[in-house]
Design a protein around this motif. Structure first.
Motif, PDB file in Angstrom:
ATOM      1  N   UNK A   1       5.162  -2.485 -11.513  1.00 55.01           N
ATOM      2  CA  UNK A   1       6.322  -2.790 -10.392  1.00 55.01           C
ATOM      3  C   UNK A   1       5.378  -3.186  -8.767  1.00 55.01           C
ATOM      4  N   UNK A   2       4.452  -2.111  -8.582  1.00 55.46           N
ATOM      5  CA  UNK A   2       3.881  -2.330  -7.367  1.00 55.46           C
ATOM      6  C   UNK A   2       2.991  -3.509  -7.342  1.00 55.46           C
ATOM      7  N   UNK A   3       2.421  -4.060  -8.561  1.00 53.42           N
ATOM      8  CA  UNK A   3       1.778  -4.856  -8.572  1.00 53.42           C
ATOM      9  C   UNK A   3       2.252  -6.349  -8.453  1.00 53.42           C
ATOM     10  N   UNK A   4       3.763  -6.324  -8.870  1.00 51.22           N
ATOM     11  CA  UNK A   4       4.508  -7.683  -8.531  1.00 51.22           C
ATOM     12  C   UNK A   4       4.902  -7.596  -7.119  1.00 51.22           C
TER      13      UNK A   4
ATOM     14  N   UNK B   1       0.695   9.664  -5.652  1.00 50.89           N
ATOM     15  CA  UNK B   1       1.126  11.143  -5.357  1.00 50.89           C
ATOM     16  C   UNK B   1       2.157  11.770  -6.347  1.00 50.89           C
ATOM     17  N   UNK B   2       2.791  10.640  -7.176  1.00 53.27           N
ATOM     18  CA  UNK B   2       3.779  11.082  -8.231  1.00 53.27           C
ATOM     19  C   UNK B   2       2.975  11.176  -9.599  1.00 53.27           C
ATOM     20  N   UNK B   3       2.491  12.370 -10.034  1.00 50.03           N
ATOM     21  CA  UNK B   3       1.806  12.565 -11.134  1.00 50.03           C
ATOM     22  C   UNK B   3       2.248  11.874 -12.455  1.00 50.03           C
ATOM     23  N   UNK B   4       4.017  12.051 -12.588  1.00 52.88           N
ATOM     24  CA  UNK B   4       4.583  11.345 -13.621  1.00 52.88           C
ATOM     25  C   UNK B   4       4.801   9.991 -13.754  1.00 52.88           C
ATOM     26  N   UNK B   5       4.289   9.483 -12.542  1.00 49.71           N
ATOM     27  CA  UNK B   5       4.493   7.760 -12.558  1.00 49.71           C
ATOM     28  C   UNK B   5       3.668   7.332 -13.526  1.00 49.71           C
ATOM     29  N   UNK B   6       4.428   6.253 -14.397  1.00 51.01           N
ATOM     30  CA  UNK B   6       3.443   5.705 -15.632  1.00 51.01           C
ATOM     31  C   UNK B   6       3.067   4.175 -15.339  1.00 51.01           C
TER      32      UNK B   6
ATOM     33  N   UNK C   1       0.876  -0.987   0.049  1.00 50.37           N
ATOM     34  CA  UNK C   1      -0.005  -0.031   0.071  1.00 50.37           C
ATOM     35  C   UNK C   1       1.050   1.322  -0.031  1.00 50.37           C
ATOM     36  N   UNK C   2       1.991   1.243   0.504  1.00 52.75           N
ATOM     37  CA  UNK C   2       2.891   2.505   0.630  1.00 52.75           C
ATOM     38  C   UNK C   2       3.289   2.902  -0.751  1.00 52.75           C
ATOM     39  N   UNK C   3       3.360   1.733  -1.497  1.00 52.33           N
ATOM     40  CA  UNK C   3       4.096   1.925  -2.837  1.00 52.33           C
ATOM     41  C   UNK C   3       2.971   2.636  -3.803  1.00 52.33           C
ATOM     42  N   UNK C   4       1.736   2.043  -3.432  1.00 51.37           N
ATOM     43  CA  UNK C   4       0.442   2.476  -4.439  1.00 51.37           C
ATOM     44  C   UNK C   4       0.319   4.013  -4.210  1.00 51.37           C
ATOM     45  N   UNK C   5       0.503   4.436  -2.826  1.00 47.96           N
ATOM     46  CA  UNK C   5       0.444   5.586  -2.198  1.00 47.96           C
ATOM     47  C   UNK C   5       1.631   6.504  -3.004  1.00 47.96           C
ATOM     48  N   UNK C   6       2.564   6.038  -3.152  1.00 53.14           N
ATOM     49  CA  UNK C   6       3.656   6.790  -3.605  1.00 53.14           C
ATOM     50  C   UNK C   6       3.452   6.920  -5.109  1.00 53.14           C
TER      51      UNK C   6
END
Length: 396
Positions: free
Chosen positions: A115-118, A104-109, A96-101
């Protein structure tokens, strides 16, 4: 929850030992964190994902979980359950911390989402496998199906809690609170597993893949995977379907009814499978799940959605613990961790196959046809399983 004095008086081992209760609560917290992600497709849609992309991203988590199962099972059988409880718990806290990151990062693709799903898939593979293995280690052998069913209640209630949780905390399309709450649930689950005793007894006498290829287990792998494909239809696509057809109801309505039906069945009728026979009870349970999917396909009001949830809850309420008990009974005792890891991998495989397949079906034919397809799949798979397993029993 109180210990079963009656069981002790009658000379039977109690189901509700201290360790079993602790594992039950830990599984409840971890499962609440996982099941709240039935709302996650809405987050993806908000970021521009269509049905096919949603199905693919759901499949990524399933692939990671499937590839992790051999390692998870082998570690449990060779190094013990405790190590995997800690590693899996830490991965779940991180997810969940990675999802939150990413949120909150607009440019995250999409690569960041993958990566978070893995990481999330690795956490799911570890926690569901190890907690169910610990539960099976703790329950008496002659009450295994009932024990697994009651332990499974700790995973069924969170289906309702998770659906309602999202309804409550997601405000104006803001999913950040959802990620923070699920992270807290994961942390609580990790802390609760720390006092659990090591339950491994001995080491495996054959390889992990021997259980995969065992003839007596193959029909169970098949029916587990196809039943999970049916589950994938509403776990993955019910959210977007209800966004398109809000008159049918809400996710909270469906999953709370679903969970209540399954929980009541397990609490008050958990003794039925071992009284009347595991296979005899499994078949109508699978068909009830198929009936629920068919009713979702035909739904035109919230009454239909509630009826579908009842049928799906009844189907899942008995099918999962019965198949689990059959797997444990047919597997060798020293490869129990690997067998349970494989069984849970079959559910991941079902999601892996069902996510993209039903995503394409929804895109091409619409949601009602997709749920109808899922209902047909579970019905046909049940018939194939009955014939296959009877031939196997007859040959042995």
């Amino acid at each position: 929850m109180q210990m079963s004095d009656a069981a002790t008086t009658e000379g039977r081992e109690p189901l509700w030992s201290r360790a079993f209760v602790l594992a039950w609560i830990a599984n409840f917290m971890h499962s609440t964190g996982f099941h709240a992600y039935v709302h996650w497709p809405g987050w993806l849609e908000q970021r521009g994902a269509g049905e096919v992309m949603i199905g693919v991203l759901v499949a990524v988590m399933a692939i990671a979980a499937i590839l992790a199962r051999p390692v998870v099972g082998r570690v449990m059988d060779t190094r013990g359950r405790k190590l995997m409880l800690v590693v899996g718990g830490l991965l779940h806290v991180a997810s969940p911390a990675l999802y939150l990151l990413v949120d909150t990062v607009p440019e995250a693709g999409w690569a960041a989402v993958v990566g978070v799903r893995i990481v999330h898939g690795l956490a799911q593979a570890a926690m569901f496998s190890v907690l169910f293995t610990v539960a099976v280690d703790l329950v008496p052998a002659d009450r295994r199906a009932q024990g697994i069913a009651l332990f499974g209640v700790s995973g069924m209630i969170p289906m309702a809690v998770g659906g309602l949780l999202g309804d409550w905390v997601i405000v104006d399309g803001d999913y950040r609170t959802l990620f923070m709450v699920t992270g807290a649930c994961a942390l609580a689950g990790l802390l609760l597993t720390l006092p659990l005793p090591e339950t491994r007894r001995g080491g495996p006498s054959r390889s992990f893949f021997a259980a995969l290829l065992a003839p007596e287990l193959r029909p169970l792998w098949f029916v587990g995977a196809t039943f999970a494909m049916g589950l994938a239809a509403y776990f993955v696509f019910l959210k977007t379907y209800l966004l398109e057809a809000p008159q049918l109801g809400t996710m909270g309505m469906f999953f709370s009814t679903y969970a209540v039906s399954a929980v009541l069945l397990r609490v008050f009728f958990g003794w039925v499978p071992e009284r009347f026979g595991l296979i005899r009870v499994l078949i109508p349970s699978l068909l009830a799940g198929a009936g629920g999917l068919a009713l979702v396909a035909l739904a035109s009001s919230h009454v239909h959605l509630i009826g579908a949830a009842v049928l799906c809850g009844i189907g899942h309420g008995f099918a999962f613990p019965i198949i689990s008990a059959l797997v444990v009974t047919r597997a060798q005792p020293d490869e129990r961790g690997s067998a349970i890891a494989l069984f849970t991998a079959m559910f991941d495989l079902g999601v892996l196959l069902g996510g993209p397949s039903f995503g394409v079906a929804a895109h091409v034919a619409g949601y009602p046809a997709t749920f109808g397809l899922a209902a047909g799949l579970v019905s046909v798979a049940t018939l194939v399983f009955v014939v296959w397993d009877r031939r196997l029993v007859g040959a042995s």
